[in-house]
Design a protein around this motif. Structure first.
Motif, short mmCIF file in Angstrom:
data_model
loop_
_atom_site.label_atom_id
_atom_site.label_comp_id
_atom_site.label_asym_id
_atom_site.label_seq_id
_atom_site.Cartn_x
_atom_site.Cartn_y
_atom_site.Cartn_z
N VAL A 168 0.86 -1.19 0.00
CA VAL A 168 0.00 0.00 0.00
C VAL A 168 0.89 1.23 0.00
O VAL A 168 1.83 1.32 0.80
CB VAL A 168 -0.93 0.02 1.24
N LYS A 169 0.61 2.19 -0.88
CA LYS A 169 1.43 3.39 -0.93
C LYS A 169 0.62 4.57 -1.45
O LYS A 169 -0.06 4.46 -2.47
CB LYS A 169 2.66 3.18 -1.84
N ASP A 170 0.70 5.71 -0.74
CA ASP A 170 0.13 6.95 -1.24
C ASP A 170 1.06 7.49 -2.33
O ASP A 170 2.26 7.65 -2.10
CB ASP A 170 0.01 7.98 -0.12
N ILE A 171 0.50 7.79 -3.50
CA ILE A 171 1.36 8.22 -4.60
C ILE A 171 1.10 9.65 -5.08
O ILE A 171 1.95 10.22 -5.77
CB ILE A 171 1.26 7.26 -5.80
N TRP A 172 -0.04 10.24 -4.70
CA TRP A 172 -0.33 11.61 -5.17
C TRP A 172 -1.37 12.25 -4.26
O TRP A 172 -2.36 11.61 -3.91
CB TRP A 172 -0.86 11.57 -6.60
N PRO A 173 -1.16 13.50 -3.84
CA PRO A 173 -2.11 14.15 -2.94
C PRO A 173 -3.49 14.31 -3.58
O PRO A 173 -3.60 14.71 -4.76
CB PRO A 173 -1.47 15.52 -2.68
N ARG A 174 -4.51 14.01 -2.83
CA ARG A 174 -5.87 14.20 -3.33
C ARG A 174 -6.11 15.66 -3.69
O ARG A 174 -6.81 15.96 -4.67
CB ARG A 174 -6.86 13.75 -2.25
N SER A 175 -5.55 16.57 -2.92
CA SER A 175 -5.75 18.00 -3.16
C SER A 175 -5.24 18.44 -4.52
O SER A 175 -5.70 19.44 -5.07
CB SER A 175 -5.06 18.82 -2.06
N ARG A 176 -4.29 17.68 -5.09
CA ARG A 176 -3.74 18.02 -6.40
C ARG A 176 -4.49 17.32 -7.54
O ARG A 176 -4.09 17.44 -8.70
CB ARG A 176 -2.25 17.69 -6.45
N MET A 177 -5.56 16.61 -7.20
CA MET A 177 -6.39 15.97 -8.20
C MET A 177 -7.73 16.67 -8.37
O MET A 177 -8.29 16.69 -9.46
CB MET A 177 -6.63 14.49 -7.84
N ILE A 178 -8.27 17.22 -7.27
CA ILE A 178 -9.59 17.83 -7.32
C ILE A 178 -9.52 19.13 -8.11
O ILE A 178 -8.74 20.03 -7.80
CB ILE A 178 -10.11 18.09 -5.90
N GLY A 179 -10.34 19.23 -9.15
CA GLY A 179 -10.37 20.41 -9.98
C GLY A 179 -9.19 20.52 -10.93
O GLY A 179 -8.96 21.58 -11.51
N GLN A 180 -8.45 19.42 -11.11
CA GLN A 180 -7.28 19.44 -11.97
C GLN A 180 -7.22 18.17 -12.82
O GLN A 180 -7.76 17.14 -12.45
CB GLN A 180 -6.00 19.52 -11.12
N LEU A 181 -6.53 18.29 -13.94
CA LEU A 181 -6.28 17.11 -14.77
C LEU A 181 -5.12 16.33 -14.19
O LEU A 181 -4.11 16.90 -13.80
CB LEU A 181 -5.94 17.54 -16.20
N THR A 182 -5.28 15.02 -14.14
CA THR A 182 -4.23 14.14 -13.62
C THR A 182 -3.89 13.11 -14.68
O THR A 182 -4.73 12.28 -15.05
CB THR A 182 -4.69 13.44 -12.33
N GLU A 183 -2.66 13.17 -15.20
CA GLU A 183 -2.22 12.24 -16.24
C GLU A 183 -1.43 11.11 -15.59
O GLU A 183 -0.39 11.34 -14.98
CB GLU A 183 -1.36 12.97 -17.26
#
Length: 265
Positions: A168-183
């Protein structure tokens, strides 16, 4: 390893998302994924479940909407196992084992995308044919997008009582996904022996790398799923109604090399 020289999502966000044109209802069950086997839509079959949309820049994408009670029963046991979904599932042929594959998909979560507490919301899944269970999951939690990898040695056959996760690993902040494109970009070798591996990039940044067994059965092909899927809905507690979720996808692609993948985007 394999750093990406450029970030593909430079176009203004408003031009891509806020300028959505009319949906195309005649293509409501059509996947725009490329390089995969045929896709089947697993959903409750509601009018809002899935739509093809055209962005203001002329490109096409997919809109998924999941509402409370949207369980699917034709292909899955969602309606009996506390799960809800609207997602595409790859049919045969999937990905053969012991060879390298590259994957990419871009997801947009609107600014009002709600937090769902202990309910697990998946934005991508890799499974294997047969009874071995999932191989790799992309779970959106309260704080981060998280990689969860089931045990590649033991088979997990009970969805209501899954085995402890192998990784199990956190790989990207949720705050940087909401309202933004995530590739999301992923390189993988599916194998039941130590030659297996995967590497994951988000917006061009390497966020995870793993070496070792990536499947637990040498016989089954690997297949991909994308859309919205949530499990253990009752974890909301108190009879709370699950919130409505909306997500947009574009550039869902698979190739046998990084160069081929980039050419498809």
């Amino acid at each position: 390893m394999y750093p990406f020289a450029r970030y593909r999502l430079a176009a203004p966000l408003l031009a891509l998302i806020m300028g959505l044109a009319s949906a195309e209802p005649s293509a409501a069950d059509q996947s725009l994924a490329r390089g995969f086997g045929p896709m089947t839509l697993q959903s409750a079959g509601k009018p809002w479940s899935h739509q093809i949309v055209r962005f203001q820049d002329g490109t096409r994408g997919e809109r998924f909407e999941l509402r409370a009670g949207d369980c699917e029963s034709r292909y899955t046991d969602d309606c009996r196992t506390d799960r809800e979904r609207v997602e595409f599932s790859e049919r045969s042929p999937g990905q053969r084992q012991n060879s390298e594959w590259w994957y990419g998909w871009t997801v947009y979560l609107p600014p009002d995308f709600p937090a769902t507490g202990r309910v697990l919301t998946k934005l991508g899944q890799f499974h294997q044919r047969g009874d071995s269970g999932p191989e790799l999951l992309f779970d959106l939690h309260e704080d981060a997008l998280q990689i969860t990898m089931p045990d590649p040695v033991r088979w997990d056959t009970d969805p209501m009582n899954p085995l402890p996760m192998h990784r199990v690993k956190d790989i990207w902040p949720r705050s940087r996904m909401i309202g933004q494109l995530t590739e999301i970009t992923m390189q993988a070798r599916w194998s039941p022996d130590p030659s297996g591996y995967y590497r994951i990039w988000i917006n061009g940044q390497l966020v995870d790398a793993y070496q070792g067994r990536t499947t637990n059965d040498p016989r089954g092909e690997i297949y991909f799923k994308y859309g919205l899927y949530r499990s253990f809905v009752q974890r909301l507690g108190g009879g709370a109604t699950p919130p409505t979720l909306v997500a947009y996808y574009r550039d869902v692609v698979r190739a046998e090399s990084r160069a081929a993948l980039e050419a498809m985007r």
